[in-house]
Design a protein around this motif. Structure first.
Motif, PDB file in Angstrom:
ATOM      1  N   TYR A  23      -2.248   3.084  -9.964  1.00 54.86           N
ATOM      2  CA  TYR A  23      -3.108   3.772  -8.978  1.00 54.86           C
ATOM      3  C   TYR A  23      -4.572   3.665  -9.399  1.00 54.86           C
ATOM      4  N   ASP A  24      -4.855   3.972 -10.649  1.00 54.73           N
ATOM      5  CA  ASP A  24      -6.238   3.934 -11.142  1.00 54.73           C
ATOM      6  C   ASP A  24      -6.839   2.539 -11.018  1.00 54.73           C
ATOM      7  N   VAL A  27      -7.481   1.823  -7.063  1.00 51.85           N
ATOM      8  CA  VAL A  27      -8.564   2.561  -6.395  1.00 51.85           C
ATOM      9  C   VAL A  27      -9.946   2.070  -6.801  1.00 51.85           C
ATOM     10  N   ARG A  28     -10.023   1.189  -7.751  1.00 51.17           N
ATOM     11  CA  ARG A  28     -11.318   0.571  -8.077  1.00 51.17           C
ATOM     12  C   ARG A  28     -11.797  -0.308  -6.918  1.00 51.17           C
ATOM     13  N   SER A  32      -8.676   5.419  -1.741  1.00 45.80           N
ATOM     14  CA  SER A  32      -7.533   6.185  -2.223  1.00 45.80           C
ATOM     15  C   SER A  32      -6.446   6.329  -1.160  1.00 45.80           C
ATOM     16  N   GLU A  33      -6.854   6.593   0.081  1.00 46.41           N
ATOM     17  CA  GLU A  33      -5.878   6.765   1.161  1.00 46.41           C
ATOM     18  C   GLU A  33      -5.053   5.506   1.373  1.00 46.41           C
ATOM     19  N   VAL A  35      -4.408   3.220  -0.927  1.00 48.82           N
ATOM     20  CA  VAL A  35      -3.546   3.039  -2.097  1.00 48.82           C
ATOM     21  C   VAL A  35      -2.317   3.943  -1.988  1.00 48.82           C
ATOM     22  N   ILE A  36      -2.523   5.197  -1.635  1.00 51.07           N
ATOM     23  CA  ILE A  36      -1.390   6.116  -1.475  1.00 51.07           C
ATOM     24  C   ILE A  36      -0.475   5.623  -0.351  1.00 51.07           C
ATOM     25  N   HIS A  55       2.501   7.967  -6.546  1.00 44.50           N
ATOM     26  CA  HIS A  55       1.672   6.998  -7.270  1.00 44.50           C
ATOM     27  C   HIS A  55       2.099   6.835  -8.737  1.00 44.50           C
TER      28      HIS A  55
END
Length: 69
Positions: A23-24, A27-28, A32-33, A35-36, A55
């Motif tokens: 996840y980290d 999101v780079r 975020s939405e 990725v989730i 995640h």
């Protein structure tokens, strides 16, 4: 923001390569939405399994086969 759309295979590869840090890593380059949503789609497709949070996923055999194809 992302230059390209986040795909299921990108999520699976990140999980394979970075485990719980996937996840980290994602999101780079992606919101975020997104990725989730990618993690959720992978779980609903049976490519991943998770316990506490979507995640924090692990690949299933189906997910590993998807990456190998």
């Amino acid at each position: 923001m992302s230059q390209s759309e986040l795909t299921t295979d990108m999520v699976l590869a990140a999980i394979r390569d970075h485990e719980f840090a996937a996840y980290d890593v994602l999101v780079r380059d992606h919101p975020s939405e997104a990725v989730i949503a990618g993690f959720t789609a992978a779980a609903r497709s049976g490519f991943t399994t998770f316990g506490v949070a979507v995640h924090l996923a692990s690949l299933t055999d189906k997910g590993r086969k998807q990456l190998d194809s």
